[in-house]
Design a protein around this motif. Structure first.
Motif, mmCIF file in Angstrom:
data_model
loop_
_atom_site.group_PDB
_atom_site.id
_atom_site.type_symbol
_atom_site.label_atom_id
_atom_site.label_comp_id
_atom_site.label_asym_id
_atom_site.label_seq_id
_atom_site.Cartn_x
_atom_site.Cartn_y
_atom_site.Cartn_z
ATOM 1 N N LEU A 113 1.267 -1.227 0.423
ATOM 2 C CA LEU A 113 -0.139 -0.401 -0.095
ATOM 3 C C LEU A 113 0.591 1.263 0.187
ATOM 4 C CD1 LEU A 113 -2.728 -1.605 2.116
ATOM 5 C CD2 LEU A 113 -2.943 -0.297 0.270
ATOM 6 N N ALA A 114 1.742 0.761 0.723
ATOM 7 C CA ALA A 114 2.916 1.766 0.684
ATOM 8 C C ALA A 114 3.356 2.542 -0.650
ATOM 9 C CB ALA A 114 3.820 1.880 2.019
ATOM 10 N N ARG A 115 3.743 1.225 -0.843
ATOM 11 C CA ARG A 115 4.723 1.980 -2.700
ATOM 12 C C ARG A 115 3.545 2.017 -3.506
ATOM 13 N NH1 ARG A 115 4.625 -1.898 -7.375
ATOM 14 N NH2 ARG A 115 6.748 -1.303 -8.463
ATOM 15 N N GLN A 120 1.832 6.485 -7.097
ATOM 16 C CA GLN A 120 1.079 6.875 -7.890
ATOM 17 C C GLN A 120 0.140 7.835 -6.686
ATOM 18 O OE1 GLN A 120 -2.033 3.575 -7.873
ATOM 19 N NE2 GLN A 120 -0.761 2.805 -9.665
ATOM 20 N N SER A 121 0.771 8.522 -5.773
ATOM 21 C CA SER A 121 0.235 9.957 -5.504
ATOM 22 C C SER A 121 -0.117 10.903 -6.349
ATOM 23 C CB SER A 121 0.941 9.863 -3.701
ATOM 24 O OG SER A 121 1.673 10.810 -4.785
ATOM 25 N N GLU A 127 -9.486 11.402 -1.624
ATOM 26 C CA GLU A 127 -9.809 10.715 -0.679
ATOM 27 C C GLU A 127 -9.061 9.338 -0.771
ATOM 28 O OE1 GLU A 127 -12.083 11.453 -4.394
ATOM 29 O OE2 GLU A 127 -11.640 12.758 -3.703
ATOM 30 N N ASN A 128 -8.677 8.735 -2.368
ATOM 31 C CA ASN A 128 -8.559 7.654 -2.482
ATOM 32 C C ASN A 128 -7.031 7.379 -0.980
ATOM 33 O OD1 ASN A 128 -10.184 7.215 -3.446
ATOM 34 N ND2 ASN A 128 -8.932 6.777 -5.806
ATOM 35 N N ILE A 129 -5.751 8.240 -1.332
ATOM 36 C CA ILE A 129 -4.695 8.615 -0.784
ATOM 37 C C ILE A 129 -5.289 8.433 0.633
ATOM 38 C CG2 ILE A 129 -2.850 9.793 -0.064
ATOM 39 C CD1 ILE A 129 -2.839 11.125 -2.672
ATOM 40 N N VAL A 130 -6.043 9.415 0.855
ATOM 41 C CA VAL A 130 -7.058 8.631 2.666
ATOM 42 C C VAL A 130 -7.153 7.777 2.929
ATOM 43 C CG1 VAL A 130 -8.345 9.685 4.238
ATOM 44 C CG2 VAL A 130 -7.283 10.920 2.704
#
Length: 160
Positions: A113-115, A120-121, A127-130
């Protein structure tokens, strides 16, 4: 009137409740047949673990060759190597029996998930990053709880 519970079933006579144990759901097998089945399943597990290790090493070697050919190391490459390392560590824990085997998949999920967030950030909705960061937090809490509750009694009292 007796209240039927989930662990009881109406009996054949007069509707009385007869408790059901695990034996009611297990097939009757001989000791030799059980030993053969257990040995076979352990062998299959070991073979699949060896296959996972070989496939992981193959992926890592392919990634190293790709890095060498492009003569460029990116953050994605480094994070991918961490994933490969964690998978190899998980296979090692399964083989040695030392450590909590169920913690490693949580670590792998956190790293993945961190990758995903790092790579892709820029193209993701905020909201998807959150949501993904919240998933990492939830996994980290789960890992902490599992680690804390799986400590031997003498270590858990010393940790308090």
């Amino acid at each position: 009137m007796a209240d039927p519970s989930p662990t009881a079933t109406p009996g054949p006579v007069g509707g009385e409740n007869v408790p059901l144990g695990d034996a009611a759901f297990k097939p009757q097998v001989s000791h030799a047949e059980g030993a053969i089945a257990t040995t076979a399943f352990h062998l299959i597990e070991r073979l699949l673990l060896a296959l996972v290790a070989l496939m992981t090493l193959g992926g890592a070697v392919a990634e190293i060759i790709d890095i060498y050919n492009t003569r460029s190391i990116t953050l994605a490459d480094i994070l991918l190597m961490f994933l490969y390392t964690e998978v190899i560590g998980m296979v090692g824990v399964f083989y040695t029996g030392k450590g909590a085997t169920f913690i490693y998949p949580i670590f792998i999920a956190i790293t993945a998930l961190a990758r995903l967030i790092v790579l892709q950030s820029k193209n993701m909705a905020p909201e998807n990053i959150v949501f993904e960061a919240s998933a990492i937090l939830l996994l980290a809490i789960a890992a902490a709880v599992i680690t804390r509750t799986s400590l031997p009694a003498d270590e858990s009292s010393a940790a308090q």
